[in-house]
Scaffold this motif. Structure first.
Motif, PDB file in Angstrom:
ATOM      1  N   THR A 198       0.851  -1.182   0.000  1.00  0.00           N
ATOM      2  CA  THR A 198       0.000   0.000   0.000  1.00  0.00           C
ATOM      3  C   THR A 198       0.888   1.234   0.000  1.00  0.00           C
ATOM      4  N   SER A 199       0.387   2.303  -0.605  1.00  0.00           N
ATOM      5  CA  SER A 199       1.103   3.586  -0.569  1.00  0.00           C
ATOM      6  C   SER A 199       0.387   4.575   0.337  1.00  0.00           C
ATOM      7  N   ALA A 200      -0.567   4.084   1.134  1.00  0.00           N
ATOM      8  CA  ALA A 200      -1.417   4.967   1.922  1.00  0.00           C
ATOM      9  C   ALA A 200      -0.633   5.833   2.899  1.00  0.00           C
ATOM     10  N   ARG A 201       0.505   5.318   3.390  1.00  0.00           N
ATOM     11  CA  ARG A 201       1.278   6.064   4.380  1.00  0.00           C
ATOM     12  C   ARG A 201       2.687   6.401   3.881  1.00  0.00           C
ATOM     13  N   THR A 202       2.888   6.353   2.571  1.00  0.00           N
ATOM     14  CA  THR A 202       4.204   6.611   1.998  1.00  0.00           C
ATOM     15  C   THR A 202       4.391   8.088   1.665  1.00  0.00           C
ATOM     16  N   TRP A 203       5.533   8.617   2.090  1.00  0.00           N
ATOM     17  CA  TRP A 203       6.009   9.919   1.669  1.00  0.00           C
ATOM     18  C   TRP A 203       7.326   9.702   0.922  1.00  0.00           C
ATOM     19  N   LEU A 204       7.676  10.654   0.083  1.00  0.00           N
ATOM     20  CA  LEU A 204       8.953  10.616  -0.613  1.00  0.00           C
ATOM     21  C   LEU A 204       9.861  11.715  -0.066  1.00  0.00           C
ATOM     22  N   LYS A 205      11.146  11.506  -0.205  1.00  0.00           N
ATOM     23  CA  LYS A 205      12.148  12.520   0.128  1.00  0.00           C
ATOM     24  C   LYS A 205      12.929  12.772  -1.157  1.00  0.00           C
ATOM     25  N   VAL A 206      12.836  13.977  -1.701  1.00  0.00           N
ATOM     26  CA  VAL A 206      13.342  14.233  -3.044  1.00  0.00           C
ATOM     27  C   VAL A 206      14.322  15.405  -3.048  1.00  0.00           C
ATOM     28  N   ALA A 223       5.607  14.700  -0.544  1.00  0.00           N
ATOM     29  CA  ALA A 223       7.066  14.616  -0.531  1.00  0.00           C
ATOM     30  C   ALA A 223       7.651  15.696   0.361  1.00  0.00           C
ATOM     31  N   LEU A 224       8.850  15.386   0.875  1.00  0.00           N
ATOM     32  CA  LEU A 224       9.670  16.360   1.577  1.00  0.00           C
ATOM     33  C   LEU A 224      10.889  16.656   0.727  1.00  0.00           C
ATOM     34  N   LEU A 225      11.258  17.912   0.650  1.00  0.00           N
ATOM     35  CA  LEU A 225      12.420  18.312  -0.120  1.00  0.00           C
ATOM     36  C   LEU A 225      13.686  18.031   0.683  1.00  0.00           C
ATOM     37  N   LEU A 226      14.672  17.428   0.034  1.00  0.00           N
ATOM     38  CA  LEU A 226      15.966  17.170   0.640  1.00  0.00           C
ATOM     39  C   LEU A 226      16.792  18.444   0.609  1.00  0.00           C
ATOM     40  N   GLY A 227      17.224  18.902   1.792  1.00  0.00           N
ATOM     41  CA  GLY A 227      17.960  20.159   1.858  1.00  0.00           C
ATOM     42  C   GLY A 227      19.342  20.097   1.246  1.00  0.00           C
ATOM     43  N   GLY A 228      20.049  18.964   1.407  1.00  0.00           N
ATOM     44  CA  GLY A 228      21.399  18.859   0.875  1.00  0.00           C
ATOM     45  C   GLY A 228      22.374  19.732   1.645  1.00  0.00           C
TER      46      GLY A 228
END
Length: 285
Positions: A198-206, A223-228
């Protein structure tokens, strides 16, 4: 250490955030899991993160700033922060696969040597984060995909957030390097979005890459942005974050070295600038 049971006691007694993760419409998270992969360098100092007392002081300073929602850490760091009493009301994400040590010949074989889903749930954390490097020339990518898919499923089974950080990667000059073109990120995001039952609780970090609107159109997941790492002008980095936060499904920022070790040394100022850009770009619901 005397009294090791204190860690479990603090975890059991931690005041959880009352509102569900993401309900406010934005998230601002401090990343504190780099040392677990052997990444200690920042800027020109290859051992900057090697002093744990200094490192924890910087993390605590970042977490104290208004608008910071939480922290991502390996078990040792999360437990130090629990004992320091700074995690009440915070979103706490456990870092899961740290086995692909940075710069190693086996970096693609990124085994789950940190938290697993059961430990994330047992420690009363709010979710788990995993790194996924997709190197199509390396057979070790297949078990890494399988392990990440299993973690997504198991975290969802516990009702917990799964944060997947996907990259297409290739080995150059003996080192594994992320491919940060729009098309490579679209492919990586598409694969990561489909992991698990399931993707119901998935977030991405990009990461921030060119053509973010087109890149983020590849998924409906938040998604959350990767600060780097910020090597020089902080204002330029903040403006880059502002642009990358434009797509509607990019809901916040997760940053570590760039905020904990800013070029001017002002941790609080760096965090406050990041919070401001997140609030302006994403807003509060």
């Amino acid at each position: 250490m005397r009294g090791p049971e204190a860690i479990a006691e603090r975890a059991a007694g931690r005041v959880r955030r009352t509102r569900p993760v993401g309900e406010t419409g934005r998230l601002m998270v401090i990343a504190a899991d780099h040392p677990g992969r052997g990444v200690l360098g920042v800027g020109g100092d290859p051992r900057a993160m090697g002093d744990r007392s200094d490192y924890l002081a910087r993390v605590c300073a970042a977490l104290s700033r208004p608008g910071v929602d939480g922290v991502l850490g390996t078990p040792d760091v999360v437990e130090d922060l629990l004992l320091l009493g700074v995690l009440d009301g915070m979103v706490v994400l456990g870092s899961m696969n740290r086995g692909g040590l940075a710069g190693s010949a086996f970096e693609t074989d990124d085994r789950f040597t940190g938290y697993d889903a059961a430990a994330v749930a047992g420690s009363r954390l709010d979710g788990g984060k995993m790194l996924l490097r997709i190197d199509e020339s390396d057979p070790a990518t297949a078990p890494a995909l399988e392990a990440c898919a299993r973690a997504v499923s198991e975290l969802a089974g516990h009702g917990l957030m799964a944060v997947v950080e996907p990259f297409c990667a290739r080995r150059e000059d003996g080192r594994l390097r992320n491919v940060l073109t729009p098309d490579a990120m679209i492919r990586a995001i598409s694969v990561a979005s489909a992991l698990g039952t399931t993707s119901a609780r998935t977030w991405l970090k990009v990461p921030a890459v060119p053509e973010m609107d087109r890149v983020m159109a590849a998924t409906t997941l938040p998604a959350l942005l990767l600060g780097g790492e910020v090597a020089g002008d902080r204002r330029a980095a903040v403006e880059g974050w502002r642009r990358a936060l434009g797509p509607p499904n990019v809901r916040g920022l997760i940053a570590g070295r760039s905020l904990l070790y800013p070029p001017d040394g002002d941790v609080r100022g760096a965090v406050d600038a990041a919070v401001e850009v997140v609030d302006q770009a994403v807003g509060r619901l």
